[in-house]
Structure formats: C-alpha cells, structure tokens
Design an enzyme around this catalytic site. Structure first.
Site, PDB file in Angstrom:
ATOM      1  N   HIS A   1      -0.935  -7.212  -6.189  1.00  0.00           N
ATOM      2  CA  HIS A   1      -1.892  -7.130  -7.303  1.00  0.00           C
ATOM      3  C   HIS A   1      -2.014  -8.459  -8.047  1.00  0.00           C
ATOM      4  O   HIS A   1      -3.110  -8.991  -8.213  1.00  0.00           O
ATOM      5  CB  HIS A   1      -1.484  -6.006  -8.248  1.00  0.00           C
ATOM      6  CG  HIS A   1      -1.339  -4.693  -7.569  1.00  0.00           C
ATOM      7  ND1 HIS A   1      -2.349  -4.137  -6.816  1.00  0.00           N
ATOM      8  CD2 HIS A   1      -0.290  -3.827  -7.483  1.00  0.00           C
ATOM      9  CE1 HIS A   1      -1.946  -2.988  -6.312  1.00  0.00           C
ATOM     10  NE2 HIS A   1      -0.702  -2.776  -6.700  1.00  0.00           N
TER      11      HIS A   1
ATOM     12  N   CYS B   1       0.396   3.514  -6.315  1.00  0.00           N
ATOM     13  CA  CYS B   1       0.261   4.654  -7.216  1.00  0.00           C
ATOM     14  C   CYS B   1      -0.592   5.761  -6.600  1.00  0.00           C
ATOM     15  O   CYS B   1      -0.617   6.890  -7.103  1.00  0.00           O
ATOM     16  CB  CYS B   1      -0.341   4.218  -8.550  1.00  0.00           C
ATOM     17  SG  CYS B   1      -1.929   3.378  -8.398  1.00  0.00           S
TER      18      CYS B   1
END
Length: 443
Positions: A10, A42
């Site tokens: 990320h 996630c």
C-alpha cells in the site's frame, strides 16, 4: 533523480504513483519479493465468506499498470543488504538466483509488516496457516473447503472477521485469544459484549483469556489446539496473533523502536539522509496520546506513501498523525472506533481519563423505524480534550467516528463538540445529533 522503492504493497504503491505524477522524468525502480502488489488483505475474510467471489478483485493496482507509467517493476526480487554510506543496495533475483547491485539518489523503504508467529510445539503441522498476502488467501480458501473444525487464534479485527466468514460457511469455529475480550485494543467492554453475544448466539466457541501452548496432529496434519486450560479440535488453524514491522533488512542501521518500527520525522525522513520510510514498517504519530506508536493500518500506509512523494525533494507537507480510526461489521452490528478506548488510555497514558456513554434512537420515534445506537466518548477530565470514541448500531452510523477522528486531530473539547453545527433531518437523525448529545451529557 534515481529513486528505489523497496517493497510495494500500500505505502509503496502510493509512493510510486504519486512520484511518477510529480516527477515524470525521474527513474523509479521497485524491488518486491512477491509477484504482485497492492493486495487488500482486509478483504480475505470477505473472500472466505463468499461476499467477494474472486480473490483477484482484492488488488487495486498491478506491476503491469505501474510499468505502463514508466516504472521499472522488479517482482520476485529480494533486497539483501543496503549500504547507506555509498547509496547502494544488493539484490537477489529469486527466479534466477542472480545477485547484483543497484544505486540510488533517494531510497524509499516500504517494507510492510509480517504476522507474528510464536514458536509453538507442532507449529510445523499442515493446515496451520497465516492471513496476510494473496498466497495466504488462496491457501486459506483451498484448505477451508474440506475443513470442518476451524480454529482462529487472535481476536483482533482480522481474526474476528474470519470467524464470521467461516461460521457463515457452515464451519464449527473456535476463536482463541489471550485477552479476556475480543477486539480489546479497539473497543471497551460495553461494545465487545455485544459483539461476543453475536458470535455465541450463532454457536461460535469463544475461548478467551487462554494462551495457546502447542498443536497436536495426526499424519502430519493439525487436529487439536492446546491451551494451558483446555484443548480444542481444529483441522484448520489460522494464526492472526498480530503484526510486526518487517525491518530485519535495516536492523541496527536505522533508528527504530524496540520492536523494529522505523522512526521517521514529520516529512517521512529516516535517520539516514535521502532515505524515507512509510507504512507498516514505521512508527506513527498518535494524536490522542501525543506520542509515537506502532499502528499498522492500510489507511496510514497510503497517506504516508503519498507524503513521501510530496516531500522527497524538499520538506513540503507535514504528516498530521493518526487517530487509528477503524470500523467493522459483525453480522448486523456496525461498529467503529477512533483514538483511545477508556481501557487503553488508562493503561498507557498518565491522562486523567473520563468517559461518557449514551444509548438512544438514532432518529425521531415518529419515524417508521428508529434503531438504537450506543456511542461512547473518552476524554481528558482536566482539559476536556476528546481522546477517543466508539459507536455501535444496526444502522450504519460508523461515519460518526470519522467526525470524531477530526475532532481528536484538532484537539477539540467536549464543549466544542456539544455545540458543533450538524444538520437535522428526520430521515437521518434528531435535532440534537448523537455526537452533540453524548458531549452534552459529558459536560
């Protein structure tokens, strides 16, 4: 300007995309051990629960798209060593095993985190898996097809979401955690009690306040998880104990916390010149406590990666810090929190901690439906500064905690929140917004 990015999930992806926009003529090279980037871990539980059908949809970027921007994307390459004095790195091509050197003008470390895996007896048995990257996701889904008894170890957000996903697929699920409550870092007891009842009501076995001692197995496969108080059947075990910064590469070479998290300043600079860091490998400025902590979140990572790009030539935009804001949906319960819980604030700071809790219908009782919501504020009794908030309801009011995040970041007081202007419309709320109401109760 020659820039090397080490690691690309990320923070790394955000850095690269923004660097190429701000400095289109720069030479940017990525070195990444995996064969993919930008995987949203996630979403693994959503994939396990068949809410998200395709694991590949959990990627929001790719090496190919970065290459089209003119970025040199070296997948399956591991950086072995960094010479900060000479601005050189040693790299191994994991496909050919060739080792070579590269040099940089600016170096960006987005090394990420890795699951904590204690050395358990029997830890090498088959069907004991981790939950972090794309390969883990594929592994979990493949092994869960034939699993009947699933044990999840670790009752943080990832573990809790996996429990719901496995239960929804008809598995017998046991959740084990050394803490006495689930999600204890994020929520106080008033909120975790509700979540725990949701699980127990659906037959999930919550084993709390117990530490795993070892694993037992037959024919090389796990069959049982043993704690100091009991044993629990499991033909699939998922370790979700927590995460640690993946910073062995820079150990004793950069300033870090004792856990290895790289210390950075407000412009993402490390203790070495022209070396920047962002994401799960770093400390964050934690505004509620006014200190630095290790809080690995994708939201932190993308902001920090963006700031690296903005500050790489000269200090330009400061890092504002984080409140650790997060949300989760457990069956029908929509839950969110920001800042510190009452328990965390009392145990980790010297603040004179106060709290207030309100349960009321989220909109007027004359409306056809008017579900109740419970909200809690945590504050400094001396200064009245708000330092935390939590909310739970069957109606999605989780955005309220984004508002409280702004409140904390700007060091607002109870009095200021109580009198803040929020709109009123019977479809959505009452004349006194629930955020006003809980602050009014506190004062």
């Amino acid at each position: 300007m020659k820039i090397i990015i080490v690691g690309c999930t990320h923070a790394g992806t955000a850095t690269v995309v923004n660097l190429k926009e701000l400095y289109p003529e720069s030479e940017i090279t990525i070195y990444e051990k995996n064969d993919n980037i930008s995987f949203l871990s996630c979403g693994i539980a959503l994939n396990v629960g068949r809410v998200v059908k395709d694991t590949k949809s959990l990627f929001y970027n790719s090496p190919e798209s970065l290459a089209k921007l003119g970025v040199i994307t070296n997948m399956k390459h591991e950086v072995l060593d960094i010479n900060f004095d000479d601005k050189k790195i040693s790299v191994k091509n994991l496909v050919t095993n060739k080792v070579f050197e590269d040099s940089y003008d600016k170096l960006v470390l987005t090394l990420g985190s890795w699951p904590i895996v204690p050395k358990f007896e029997g830890g090498d048995l088959e069907n004991i898996v981790l939950c972090k990257n794309h390969d883990h996701a594929i592994n979990i889904i493949e092994k869960s097809d034939n699993a009947k008894n699933v044990v999840v170890i670790g009752a943080g957000y990832i573990g809790v979401e996996l429990v719901e996903a496995f239960e929804s697929q008809g598995k017998k699920v046991t959740l084990i955690d050394a803490e006495n409550r689930i999600m204890a870092k994020y929520l106080d007891k008033e909120f975790t009690d509700v979540a725990e009842n949701e699980f127990r009501g659906r037959g999930v076995n919550l084993v709390l306040g117990e530490k795993v001692q070892k694993f037992k197995g037959e024919d090389g496969k796990v069959t049982e998880v043993v704690t100091e108080k009991g044993s629990y059947k499991g033909d699939l075990v998922v370790l979700c104990i927590g995460f640690a910064p993946n910073t062995k590469l820079v150990k004793d070479k950069l300033e870090t916390l004792p856990n290895g998290a790289i210390i950075i300043d407000e412009y993402m600079r490390t203790s070495r010149e022209d070396v920047y860091a962002a994401g799960d490998c770093c400390v964050v400025k934690f505004n509620p406590a006014k200190d630095t902590r290790y809080i690995p979140l994708a939201t932190n990572a993308v902001r920090m990666g963006t700031l690296v790009a903005m500050n790489i030539s000269k200090p330009t935009i400061r890092y504002m810090g984080t409140q650790g804001t997060s949300g989760i949906k457990i069956y029908d319960q929509c839950i969110a929190s920001t800042g510190m819980t009452e328990e965390v604030a009392k145990s980790t700071t010297s603040i004179s901690v106060g709290s207030v809790i309100v349960t009321e219908n989220y909109r007027p009782e004359f409306m056809p439906t008017h579900e109740s919501a419970t909200i809690k504020l945590v504050f400094d009794k001396d200064t009245k500064r708000i330092i935390g908030g939590q909310i739970i309801s069957k109606v999605d009011l989780t955005q309220s905690m984004n508002t409280i995040s702004v409140v904390i970041q700007n060091e607002m007081t109870l009095e200021e929140l109580a009198m803040t202007d929020f709109f009123f419309q019977p479809q959505f709320n009452k004349p006194w917004n629930i955020l006003n109401t809980v602050a009014l109760k506190a004062i």
